[in-house]
Design an enzyme around this catalytic site. Structure first.
Site, mmCIF file in Angstrom:
data_model
loop_
_atom_site.group_PDB
_atom_site.id
_atom_site.type_symbol
_atom_site.label_atom_id
_atom_site.label_comp_id
_atom_site.label_asym_id
_atom_site.label_seq_id
_atom_site.Cartn_x
_atom_site.Cartn_y
_atom_site.Cartn_z
ATOM 1 N N ASP B 10 0.843 -1.200 0.000
ATOM 2 C CA ASP B 10 0.000 0.000 0.000
ATOM 3 C C ASP B 10 0.877 1.249 0.000
ATOM 4 O O ASP B 10 2.067 1.177 0.345
ATOM 5 C CB ASP B 10 -0.883 -0.028 1.251
ATOM 6 C CG ASP B 10 -1.686 1.229 1.419
ATOM 7 O OD1 ASP B 10 -2.424 1.587 0.473
ATOM 8 O OD2 ASP B 10 -1.579 1.885 2.488
ATOM 9 N N ASP B 12 -0.357 5.247 0.833
ATOM 10 C CA ASP B 12 -0.582 6.288 1.853
ATOM 11 C C ASP B 12 -0.776 5.671 3.241
ATOM 12 O O ASP B 12 -1.597 4.778 3.429
ATOM 13 C CB ASP B 12 -1.786 7.160 1.483
ATOM 14 C CG ASP B 12 -1.677 8.569 2.074
ATOM 15 O OD1 ASP B 12 -0.745 8.831 2.865
ATOM 16 O OD2 ASP B 12 -2.513 9.413 1.728
ATOM 17 N N THR B 43 -2.604 0.626 -4.902
ATOM 18 C CA THR B 43 -3.318 1.735 -4.261
ATOM 19 C C THR B 43 -4.771 1.822 -4.715
ATOM 20 O O THR B 43 -5.086 1.594 -5.879
ATOM 21 C CB THR B 43 -2.599 3.080 -4.543
ATOM 22 O OG1 THR B 43 -3.427 4.154 -4.088
ATOM 23 C CG2 THR B 43 -2.323 3.287 -6.029
#
Lengths: 258, 258
Positions: B10, B12, B43
């Site tokens: 991932d 953020d 993402t």
């Protein structure tokens, strides 16, 4: 001695189908006038001004109607906000002319979202992401969230349009906050309508839609008259736990005086 | 012999916080490169092109990244549509540049809503009622409803913005139809990412968010590594029925070679 001394009456599906009149509905209104029984048209529509609703009935359906005989969810929303205890009432509005007019008529200020302590949402065919974002921020900062109605769709000649309820779903999802809903079957519009009729002793709620009109009556302690000229069908209604007080196929089956 | 031979990672909350780098994440990527273990950044963001995602990592976080190391929910959405059995694929798109680019890149036609057999919805900051109405009609006429992701919000410097999930909620309410959701924790993005990594035998899904990253791994049969640098907190995760394979406070606690 009439069975009911005040009528709260839905419009679409009950008094007309869109632009199409329902002749028996016109005859019901004539009998109510003759018997001098007061009535109020109570509609979940928040986009039209009461004068427009009255003019449509008078001119297109030959049912002479004054503005005092109309109560829209927009008017009910303005009345609801007016009765809140907050000392200042500043509204960020997502809605159309009917809703804007109702707040102006009630003398309540419409303001940009950053200044609002209420976010009021109705059907808005100019809805966009910026409005959604502005309302989301205002509610995150503590503004009270009020929705005129939660109708998922509204019929049009093109098909079932997204209703106020679908815009409300976006704002509920973005904020995690559930709104106070004003329109049928919720209480605020019924309380406002009964107040406008001076709290009649024996009112009846009349409509074609079990889930809005009839539930509004049942949940707010009114007698109910379901007319099968619109949305609800007998076999569906038979399955409901709470039954309408009366069901008829059309208004010619209904006497207002006994 | 490394424990895992491919990393799905991932961005953020895991590799950076918005514009703020996470130094231990850069060191993890360096160890993966040194050990020649392939990895793919996965993402839920559908608004950015893969080149923009790669450039942001390379330039702003000093993590040299090629476009092949990026897999967005927009790319996964285009891959998903490409793999559907329909002989013609005509997309009505509500979304931003990243999503538009992904379909163009996949050679799939974007068309007006009236001609579409798929409605694809992602975050669209130019969303408005006309788009909602067009998509509603298309789905009512039988177009398949696909959503890049159901994230209710996305963080911004101004506050929590409405996410794709909040626009999706409007369309679900207007149509009564639930979409196929592509992004984590759903299967399509994981299937696409694993295909892009040539179906590794021992992959691990890495992220900071239990409800998206870790559930995506668990529900799709991957090992999972939860890093507590972002959304999820140990006391919340402790209450979950299905636990991550591994939990760490930051990537300096993690060795890629044993």
């Amino acid at each position: 001695m009439p069975q009911y001394n005040a009528y709260l009456i839905d419009l679409d599906g009950t008094i007309y189908h869109g632009s199409q009149p329902i002749p028996a509905a016109k005859r019901l209104i004539e009998r109510l006038n003759q018997a001098q029984i007061p009535y109020l048209f109570v509609t979940n529509n928040s986009t039209k001004k009461p004068q427009e609703v009255a003019d449509n009935l008078s001119q297109n359906h030959q049912i002479p109607t004054t503005v005092d005989q109309v109560y829209t969810s927009a008017m009910a929303t303005a009345d609801y906000v007016k009765n809140q205890p907050n000392s200042t009432k500043k509204i960020y509005l997502i809605g159309e002319a009917g809703l804007e007019f109702a707040f102006q008529d009630a003398g309540i200020d419409l303001v940009p979202a950053e200044e609002a302590n209420f976010v009021v949402m109705g059907l808005d065919r100019d809805f966009n992401y910026q409005k959604l974002q502005a309302a989301t921020f205002a509610i995150q900062k503590g503004a009270q969230f009020i929705a005129t109605n939660a109708d998922t769709n509204l019929p049009s000649e093109k098909g079932m349009l997204p209703g106020a309820g679908s815009l409300v779903a976006a704002l509920v999802t973005a904020t995690g906050v559930q709104p106070t809903i004003i329109a049928k079957p919720e209480a605020p519009i019924m309380e406002g309508a009964l107040a406008k009729l001076n709290h009649p002793t024996k009112p009846v709620m009349v409509g074609d839609n079990y889930n809005t009109d009839i539930l509004a009556g049942i949940q707010n302690g009114l007698a109910t008259l379901l007319v099968y000229t619109g949305v609800s069908k007998p076999d569906q209604v038979a399955l409901e736990e709470f039954q309408p007080s009366h069901t008829i196929n059309n208004f010619d089956e209904w006497s207002v005086t006994d």
